[in-house]
Write a protein that holds these residues in place. Structure first.
Motif, PDB file in Angstrom:
ATOM      1  N   LEU A  12       0.752  -0.910  -0.014  1.00  0.00           N
ATOM      2  CA  LEU A  12       0.301  -0.187   0.111  1.00  0.00           C
ATOM      3  C   LEU A  12       0.830   1.307  -0.381  1.00  0.00           C
ATOM      4  CD1 LEU A  12      -2.721  -1.369   2.428  1.00  0.00           C
ATOM      5  CD2 LEU A  12      -2.850  -1.088   0.336  1.00  0.00           C
ATOM      6  N   VAL A  13       0.669   1.948  -0.691  1.00  0.00           N
ATOM      7  CA  VAL A  13       1.768   2.854  -0.970  1.00  0.00           C
ATOM      8  C   VAL A  13       1.018   4.405  -1.046  1.00  0.00           C
ATOM      9  CG1 VAL A  13       3.189   4.370  -2.404  1.00  0.00           C
ATOM     10  CG2 VAL A  13       3.155   1.865  -3.117  1.00  0.00           C
ATOM     11  N   LEU A  14       1.542   5.804   0.179  1.00  0.00           N
ATOM     12  CA  LEU A  14       0.982   7.013  -0.123  1.00  0.00           C
ATOM     13  C   LEU A  14       1.817   7.841  -0.321  1.00  0.00           C
ATOM     14  CD1 LEU A  14      -1.176   8.694   1.674  1.00  0.00           C
ATOM     15  CD2 LEU A  14       0.979   8.234   3.320  1.00  0.00           C
ATOM     16  N   THR A  15       1.761   8.624  -0.850  1.00  0.00           N
ATOM     17  CA  THR A  15       3.082   9.567  -1.314  1.00  0.00           C
ATOM     18  C   THR A  15       2.408  11.315  -1.130  1.00  0.00           C
ATOM     19  OG1 THR A  15       3.588   8.073  -2.677  1.00  0.00           O
ATOM     20  CG2 THR A  15       4.479  10.024  -3.265  1.00  0.00           C
ATOM     21  N   THR A 105       6.352  -4.737   6.891  1.00  0.00           N
ATOM     22  CA  THR A 105       7.103  -3.704   6.588  1.00  0.00           C
ATOM     23  C   THR A 105       6.967  -2.101   5.978  1.00  0.00           C
ATOM     24  OG1 THR A 105       8.727  -5.192   6.724  1.00  0.00           O
ATOM     25  CG2 THR A 105       9.964  -3.433   6.202  1.00  0.00           C
ATOM     26  N   THR A 106       7.292  -1.390   6.793  1.00  0.00           N
ATOM     27  CA  THR A 106       7.199   0.285   6.507  1.00  0.00           C
ATOM     28  C   THR A 106       8.608   0.911   6.069  1.00  0.00           C
ATOM     29  OG1 THR A 106       5.087   0.409   7.597  1.00  0.00           O
ATOM     30  CG2 THR A 106       6.458   2.729   6.935  1.00  0.00           C
ATOM     31  N   ILE A 107       8.218   1.742   4.972  1.00  0.00           N
ATOM     32  CA  ILE A 107       9.454   1.971   4.098  1.00  0.00           C
ATOM     33  C   ILE A 107       9.406   3.598   3.845  1.00  0.00           C
ATOM     34  CG2 ILE A 107      10.651   1.835   1.997  1.00  0.00           C
ATOM     35  CD1 ILE A 107       9.731  -1.019   0.777  1.00  0.00           C
ATOM     36  N   LEU A 108      10.244   4.706   4.436  1.00  0.00           N
ATOM     37  CA  LEU A 108       9.336   5.607   4.500  1.00  0.00           C
ATOM     38  C   LEU A 108      10.506   6.383   3.454  1.00  0.00           C
ATOM     39  CD1 LEU A 108       8.951   6.746   8.217  1.00  0.00           C
ATOM     40  CD2 LEU A 108       6.986   6.141   6.192  1.00  0.00           C
ATOM     41  N   LEU A 109      10.337   6.718   2.029  1.00  0.00           N
ATOM     42  CA  LEU A 109      11.306   8.172   2.174  1.00  0.00           C
ATOM     43  C   LEU A 109      10.973   9.276   1.502  1.00  0.00           C
ATOM     44  CD1 LEU A 109      10.578   5.357  -1.617  1.00  0.00           C
ATOM     45  CD2 LEU A 109      12.619   5.682   0.333  1.00  0.00           C
ATOM     46  N   PHE A 110      12.285  10.314   1.975  1.00  0.00           N
ATOM     47  CA  PHE A 110      12.001  11.923   2.308  1.00  0.00           C
ATOM     48  C   PHE A 110      12.743  11.957   0.886  1.00  0.00           C
ATOM     49  CE2 PHE A 110      12.397   9.379   6.054  1.00  0.00           C
ATOM     50  CZ  PHE A 110      11.004  10.264   6.794  1.00  0.00           C
ATOM     51  N   THR A 121       7.354   9.490   0.807  1.00  0.00           N
ATOM     52  CA  THR A 121       6.123   8.169   0.523  1.00  0.00           C
ATOM     53  C   THR A 121       6.675   7.130   1.685  1.00  0.00           C
ATOM     54  OG1 THR A 121       7.093   8.471  -2.471  1.00  0.00           O
ATOM     55  CG2 THR A 121       6.512   6.282  -1.906  1.00  0.00           C
ATOM     56  N   ALA A 122       4.816   6.804   1.616  1.00  0.00           N
ATOM     57  CA  ALA A 122       5.473   6.136   2.780  1.00  0.00           C
ATOM     58  C   ALA A 122       4.968   4.577   2.237  1.00  0.00           C
ATOM     59  CB  ALA A 122       4.508   6.337   3.868  1.00  0.00           C
ATOM     60  N   ILE A 123       5.309   3.208   2.078  1.00  0.00           N
ATOM     61  CA  ILE A 123       5.443   2.158   1.613  1.00  0.00           C
ATOM     62  C   ILE A 123       4.463   1.245   2.951  1.00  0.00           C
ATOM     63  CG2 ILE A 123       5.458  -0.047   0.364  1.00  0.00           C
ATOM     64  CD1 ILE A 123       7.790   2.359  -1.318  1.00  0.00           C
ATOM     65  N   ALA A 124       3.794   0.476   2.582  1.00  0.00           N
ATOM     66  CA  ALA A 124       3.223  -0.720   3.954  1.00  0.00           C
ATOM     67  C   ALA A 124       3.507  -1.775   2.747  1.00  0.00           C
ATOM     68  CB  ALA A 124       2.413  -0.591   4.182  1.00  0.00           C
ATOM     69  N   ARG A 125       4.493  -2.506   3.549  1.00  0.00           N
ATOM     70  CA  ARG A 125       5.177  -3.859   2.526  1.00  0.00           C
ATOM     71  C   ARG A 125       4.457  -4.678   2.868  1.00  0.00           C
ATOM     72  NH1 ARG A 125       9.567  -4.150  -0.909  1.00  0.00           N
ATOM     73  NH2 ARG A 125       7.903  -2.966  -2.295  1.00  0.00           N
TER      74      ARG A 125
END
Length: 158
Positions: A12-15, A105-110, A121-125
């Motif tokens: 699931l992706v939130l940008t 797992t959460t991947i956060l990109l700045f 960008t927040a990715i919930a994998r």
């Protein structure tokens, strides 16, 4: 490494473009006193935060609903790249101790978005498609969207 820009079977992706520099947005994710101010979607709150921000370090963010019922969220940081990337999971609870039931797992990109703004960008994998579907039905996009707006408010005050 490339990351999804939209939802997939397990992601699931939130940008959002946040009107604050990425170092301030990153601080909001890594400093407990700042996390408490925005992490739970209003009217919920975040009464306690523990954050040992290093690979293998424990994270414990406790949210509370309007009646005060607390929901602890233990986890562990997997990757820490200051002002660029944070990766953490609920599969471990710190120092590589397994959790009882991993969910995602959460991947956060700045990333710089120009004019002092941050592309966030927040990715919930998730471990499987059923967990991703359940998380989406729980309101992932709405809840994380509310929290992104709250994060922006806190970052702008720094």
């Amino acid at each position: 490494m490339t990351y999804p820009t939209e939802d997939t079977e397990r992601d699931l992706v939130l940008t959002r473009v946040i009107n604050a520099p990425r170092d301030k947005v990153y601080r909001c994710w890594t400093e407990p006193d700042l996390l408490k101010q925005w992490f739970a979607p209003n009217p919920w709150s975040t009464p306690s935060v523990e954050a040992d921000v290093r690979p293998g370090g424990a994270s414990r963010i406790t949210m509370a609903d309007e009646s005060g019922t607390e929901y602890p969220n233990p986890g562990q940081y997997l990757e820490v790249v200051p002002n660029q990337k944070l990766v953490f999971t609920d599969a471990y609870v710190g120092d590589w101790q397994p959790s009882e039931k991993p969910f995602f797992t959460t991947i956060l990109l700045f990333e710089d978005a120009g004019d002092g703004r941050t592309r966030y960008t927040a990715i919930a994998r998730h471990w499987n498609a059923d967990d991703a579907t359940a998380h989406k039905q729980m309101g992932f996009h709405e809840g994380w969207g509310i929290c992104a707006a709250q994060l922006e408010e806190v970052a702008q005050r720094l």
